[in-house]
Design a protein around this motif. Structure first.
Motif, PDB file in Angstrom:
ATOM      1  N   LEU A   1       0.818  -1.301  -0.047  1.00  0.00           N
ATOM      2  CA  LEU A   1       0.165  -0.143  -0.101  1.00  0.00           C
ATOM      3  C   LEU A   1       0.896   1.289   0.020  1.00  0.00           C
ATOM      4  CD1 LEU A   1      -2.784  -1.069   2.300  1.00  0.00           C
ATOM      5  CD2 LEU A   1      -2.859  -1.036  -0.026  1.00  0.00           C
ATOM      6  N   ALA A   2       2.153   1.166   0.782  1.00  0.00           N
ATOM      7  CA  ALA A   2       3.083   2.291   0.605  1.00  0.00           C
ATOM      8  C   ALA A   2       3.666   2.343  -0.781  1.00  0.00           C
ATOM      9  CB  ALA A   2       4.086   2.264   1.709  1.00  0.00           C
ATOM     10  N   ALA A   3       3.641   3.522  -1.419  1.00  0.00           N
ATOM     11  CA  ALA A   3       4.022   3.697  -2.736  1.00  0.00           C
ATOM     12  C   ALA A   3       5.108   4.716  -2.889  1.00  0.00           C
ATOM     13  CB  ALA A   3       3.092   4.358  -3.352  1.00  0.00           C
TER      14      ALA A   3
ATOM     15  N   TYR B   1       6.841  10.269  -7.375  1.00  0.00           N
ATOM     16  CA  TYR B   1       7.914  10.898  -8.077  1.00  0.00           C
ATOM     17  C   TYR B   1       7.531  12.286  -8.641  1.00  0.00           C
ATOM     18  CZ  TYR B   1      10.581   6.454  -7.975  1.00  0.00           C
ATOM     19  OH  TYR B   1      11.325   5.367  -7.524  1.00  0.00           O
ATOM     20  N   VAL B   2       8.453  13.492  -8.348  1.00  0.00           N
ATOM     21  CA  VAL B   2       8.019  14.686  -8.857  1.00  0.00           C
ATOM     22  C   VAL B   2       9.186  15.136  -9.600  1.00  0.00           C
ATOM     23  CG1 VAL B   2       7.758  17.133  -8.279  1.00  0.00           C
ATOM     24  CG2 VAL B   2       6.660  15.131  -6.808  1.00  0.00           C
ATOM     25  N   SER B   3       9.000  15.672 -10.816  1.00  0.00           N
ATOM     26  CA  SER B   3      10.056  16.135 -11.641  1.00  0.00           C
ATOM     27  C   SER B   3       9.734  17.663 -12.121  1.00  0.00           C
ATOM     28  CB  SER B   3      10.301  15.341 -12.963  1.00  0.00           C
ATOM     29  OG  SER B   3      11.167  15.731 -13.796  1.00  0.00           O
TER      30      SER B   3
ATOM     31  N   GLY C   1       2.451  10.015 -11.024  1.00  0.00           N
ATOM     32  CA  GLY C   1       3.339   9.571 -10.212  1.00  0.00           C
ATOM     33  C   GLY C   1       4.496   8.764 -10.167  1.00  0.00           C
ATOM     34  N   THR C   2       4.577   7.946 -11.116  1.00  0.00           N
ATOM     35  CA  THR C   2       5.652   6.884 -11.589  1.00  0.00           C
ATOM     36  C   THR C   2       6.936   7.783 -11.718  1.00  0.00           C
ATOM     37  OG1 THR C   2       4.777   6.588 -13.721  1.00  0.00           O
ATOM     38  CG2 THR C   2       3.744   5.111 -11.995  1.00  0.00           C
TER      39      THR C   2
ATOM     40  N   PRO D   1       6.089  11.544 -13.977  1.00  0.00           N
ATOM     41  CA  PRO D   1       5.925  12.018 -12.764  1.00  0.00           C
ATOM     42  C   PRO D   1       5.188  13.293 -12.663  1.00  0.00           C
ATOM     43  CG  PRO D   1       8.003  12.779 -13.816  1.00  0.00           C
ATOM     44  CD  PRO D   1       7.501  11.618 -14.643  1.00  0.00           C
ATOM     45  N   TYR D   2       4.784  13.648 -11.544  1.00  0.00           N
ATOM     46  CA  TYR D   2       4.220  14.638 -11.297  1.00  0.00           C
ATOM     47  C   TYR D   2       4.841  16.108 -11.404  1.00  0.00           C
ATOM     48  CZ  TYR D   2       0.317  11.871  -9.208  1.00  0.00           C
ATOM     49  OH  TYR D   2      -0.574  10.976  -9.167  1.00  0.00           O
ATOM     50  N   ALA D   3       4.493  17.149 -11.560  1.00  0.00           N
ATOM     51  CA  ALA D   3       5.124  18.555 -11.956  1.00  0.00           C
ATOM     52  C   ALA D   3       5.375  19.301 -10.798  1.00  0.00           C
ATOM     53  CB  ALA D   3       4.843  19.197 -12.670  1.00  0.00           C
TER      54      ALA D   3
END
Length: 401
Positions: free
Chosen positions: A25-27, A30-32, A42-43, A47-49
């Motif tokens: 459940l814990a993931a 990623y943010v870029s 979010g992988t 990734p998210y911005a």
């Protein structure tokens, strides 16, 4: 017996599956700087911005997600971590959070907990490897606003970050780390951070079970570390402030009250404090330590050949310091019996010795002084001796500046 063995094996297998499901459940999120909030998932590949989007998703998961923030500059304002989350940058020289804060009571860069209600259990949360750079137009807005709580053995951790008031190097009115009044802000570790050009390095209105160690704080307008509690209902306790280096502290020339113009101020009914082995260099010769606004003279002051004045809690610490060679050590309190037998070499001269009936044992090449045990000496190396000696100091109830 065979049937029991099969059932037991089945139970073990089921427990293992449940454990793996729980951990799954814990993931990792990623943010870029090149990511996309609307199209990203979010992988690492997509990734998210923004940090705000990643924290929103992680808060919704309710598990101890780890947010990885890549290199670059990210705007982070009024983002609150309300569940256990690890927010990890690539390094304080590579990952930068920026913001302009314009409201003292509603603005912050990052809140660890809920901004409006205190005591959210975010045990195990961590912020590390990030540079916080903030400009502000109002007084005393926090870069990190700490309102949540950790648990024993599972502290909230703020480590290996940097906090810069203004890029141009002038002192601003931001605070690197701040807390409100609450008995639920506890089990916190603040270590290995660098703080520059802040109004205060750390301003804790209340905090319990905390370790503040190995930080570098420089060029503050007021205190480096201020535990300013003036309310018995929110008494700070079980706090270690050790191995921190503070340079050019309290640069505000026209403000000399020790409650706000000292390297370390401990206020408000303290209990179980350990303040030891901190190096404090005040900007204008102001007092290094204070309790409830009253100056505390303990330990020794090293005046280096360059004219810098550096404070140490004990004579032993001063002699052992790499700053003491060819320096003058001025005693601020009587050395212990063991310290009076120290061999003083490396070109060190002791001032104020006659005041304490102490005759320094000067030698040409003295060995390193033994570590001070701190037992029953009455010195400060063990941190005010739980501050029992300060019980007689009148409690000063003052409003926060």
């Amino acid at each position: 017996m065979k049937l029991f063995g099969k059932k037991f094996a089945l139970v073990l297998a089921l427990v293992a599956v449940l454990a793996m499901a729980g951990s799954a459940l814990a993931a990792d999120i990623y943010v870029s700087a090149t990511g996309n909030d609307s199209a990203g998932d979010g992988t690492a590949e997509n990734p998210y911005a923004t940090v705000a989007k990643a924290v929103e998703v992680a808060n919704g998961n309710g598990e101890q997600d780890m947010i990885h923030v890549g290199e670059g500059e990210f705007t982070v304002k009024n983002v609150a971590i309300t569940t256990p989350i690890k927010l990890i940058g690539t390094g304080a020289d590579k990952t930068t959070f920026t913001a302009e804060l314009t409201s003292q009571y509603t603005d912050y860069m990052l809140c660890l907990g809920n901004a409006g209600s205190y005591g959210a259990d975010i045990s195990g949360s961590e912020v590390s490897g990030i540079s916080f750079e903030c400009t502000t137009t109002v007084a005393q807005t926090p870069m990190i606003y700490l309102t949540g709580k950790g648990s024993e053995g599972n502290n909230i951790v703020i480590k290996d970050c940097s906090f810069v008031g203004k890029p141009d190097g002038t002192a601003t009115t931001a605070i690197a780390i701040s807390t409100p009044y609450s008995n639920d802000i506890q089990y916190v570790t603040v270590s290995g951070n660098k703080i520059q050009n802040a109004a205060y390095g750390m301003y804790f209105n209340s905090i319990q079970n905390a370790e503040i160690t190995g930080n570098e704080i420089s060029d503050t307008k007021y205190n480096a570390i201020n535990i300013a509690n003036d309310n018995a209902s929110y008494a700070p306790s079980n706090i270690t402030i050790a191995d921190n280096t503070m340079t050019n502290i309290s640069t505000e020339e026209n403000y000399n009250e020790p409650l706000y113009a000292s390297g370390i101020n401990v206020g408000g009914h303290p209990d179980e404090f350990n303040v030891t082995n901190n190096t404090i260099n005040m900007a204008t010769g102001k007092q290094s330590l204070a309790l409830n606004g009253d100056s505390i003279n303990k330990g020794a002051q090293v005046t280096t050949p360059d004219g810098d004045n550096v404070y140490f809690s004990t004579l032993t610490e001063a002699v052992q310091s790499d700053k003491s060679a060819n320096s003058t050590i001025t005693l601020l309190s009587e050395p212990t019996k063991e310290e009076k037998n120290l061999e003083i070499g490396n070109g060190i001269k002791i001032a104020n010795a006659d005041k304490y009936n102490y005759e320094p044992n000067y030698v040409e090449n003295a060995p390193a002084a033994p570590a001070h045990s701190g037992g029953g000496s009455g010195g400060c190396s063990a941190g005010f001796g739980a501050l029992a000696l300060l019980a007689a100091v009148p409690l000063l109830f003052r409003k926060k500046k």
